[in-house]
Design a protein around this motif. Sequence first.
Motif, PDB file in Angstrom:
ATOM      1  N   GLU A 186       0.843  -1.191   0.000  1.00 49.30           N
ATOM      2  CA  GLU A 186       0.000   0.000   0.000  1.00 49.30           C
ATOM      3  C   GLU A 186       0.882   1.246   0.000  1.00 49.30           C
ATOM      4  N   THR A 187       0.353   2.326  -0.539  1.00 51.35           N
ATOM      5  CA  THR A 187       0.986   3.637  -0.399  1.00 51.35           C
ATOM      6  C   THR A 187       0.077   4.513   0.450  1.00 51.35           C
ATOM      7  N   ARG A 201       5.315   3.211   2.540  1.00 53.82           N
ATOM      8  CA  ARG A 201       4.827   1.956   1.967  1.00 53.82           C
ATOM      9  C   ARG A 201       4.505   1.002   3.109  1.00 53.82           C
ATOM     10  N   PRO A 227       5.669   8.649  -3.588  1.00 55.60           N
ATOM     11  CA  PRO A 227       4.490   8.261  -4.367  1.00 55.60           C
ATOM     12  C   PRO A 227       4.643   8.634  -5.834  1.00 55.60           C
ATOM     13  N   GLU A 231      -0.700   8.483  -8.021  1.00 55.46           N
ATOM     14  CA  GLU A 231      -1.104   8.372  -6.620  1.00 55.46           C
ATOM     15  C   GLU A 231      -1.307   9.748  -5.998  1.00 55.46           C
ATOM     16  N   LEU A 255      -3.733   3.966  -0.533  1.00 59.91           N
ATOM     17  CA  LEU A 255      -4.017   3.524  -1.889  1.00 59.91           C
ATOM     18  C   LEU A 255      -3.364   2.179  -2.167  1.00 59.91           C
ATOM     19  N   ARG A 257      -3.036  -0.790  -5.753  1.00 62.84           N
ATOM     20  CA  ARG A 257      -3.166  -0.870  -7.211  1.00 62.84           C
ATOM     21  C   ARG A 257      -4.219  -1.890  -7.605  1.00 62.84           C
ATOM     22  N   SER A 262      -3.925   0.793 -12.044  1.00 59.34           N
ATOM     23  CA  SER A 262      -4.320   2.132 -11.604  1.00 59.34           C
ATOM     24  C   SER A 262      -4.493   2.162 -10.090  1.00 59.34           C
ATOM     25  N   PRO A 263      -4.229   3.317  -9.448  1.00 58.83           N
ATOM     26  CA  PRO A 263      -4.418   3.404  -8.002  1.00 58.83           C
ATOM     27  C   PRO A 263      -5.896   3.525  -7.650  1.00 58.83           C
TER      28      PRO A 263
END
Length: 297
Positions: A186-187, A201, A227, A231, A255, A257, A262-263
């Motif tokens: 995850e971000t 992360r 990021p 993002e 966020l 993927r 795509s985020p």
Amino acid sequence: MPHIALVSTAEARATDDDLSPLQAALEKAGASVTIADWHDMRVKWSGFDLAVLRSCWDYTEHYVEFLIWAERVSLQTRLLNPFEVVRWNTDKHYLAELEKSGIAIVPSAFIEPHADVGARIGAMLDRHPGCAEFVVKPAIGAGSRDTQRHARGHINAMGAHIARLLKAQRSVMLQPYLDRVDEVGETALIHFDGAYSHSIRKGALLRADEGPTDQLYAPETIEAREPSGDERALALRVLAALPFKSAPAYARVDLIRADDGSPVLLELELAEPSLFFNHCPGSAERFARTVLAHCMG
């Protein structure tokens, strides 16, 4: 000298890595700081210029009590984030609201008490025929508690998990497990007053064939991350879509993927998120300046 409460709970205080650097940054900037337990009935909240929610991580086990407390405190001093933000954000039905505003989210079906669980599971499986796993989680929950991955074929286990939550009068979320998170994690993008500050992360939290955590929150693997442009753009669209007059003092946009790369929004944390100051030099000082500005504003 402003007097600021950093609000935690006894069970979380020793593991909240943000408390110490934030307290130090606020005191260096000239504030007086008290770490207070939201359960402590002896605390005189009117004696603070500002109360900042930091690690009230047991609130999901005392949800109604917590909201009553937060509203009461907001009438006695300034609460960050404000009560209306906390009330809206602590129930993940906000994801459906953001999706209606055009935000790309992890596909989510909400299952309410007395719903036909089998029918709702079947509809989700039909909607995502190529998905091997699904996630069941409570709509009011934190720290991955009561959250679990289920293999597509384990319909009985999935249904039993949902039924257990519904029996406790808890709304449930059912989502496809987007397995790119196992590779890229995850971000989490942190913003102060709507301005980007830093990112980290997180490694994947949910393990296959592993039950929900019995701890206050699931252990996390954290590292700093820069990021990507898409993002950053999605995080700003999320903040712009919030139903409030101004940006929250602090916001963490989580966020992951999707299958197409795509985020998509996994969660938006506006109530009591970890902000990971130890992974970004200067971030505690930036947030301290934000907090002090709200004291004066």
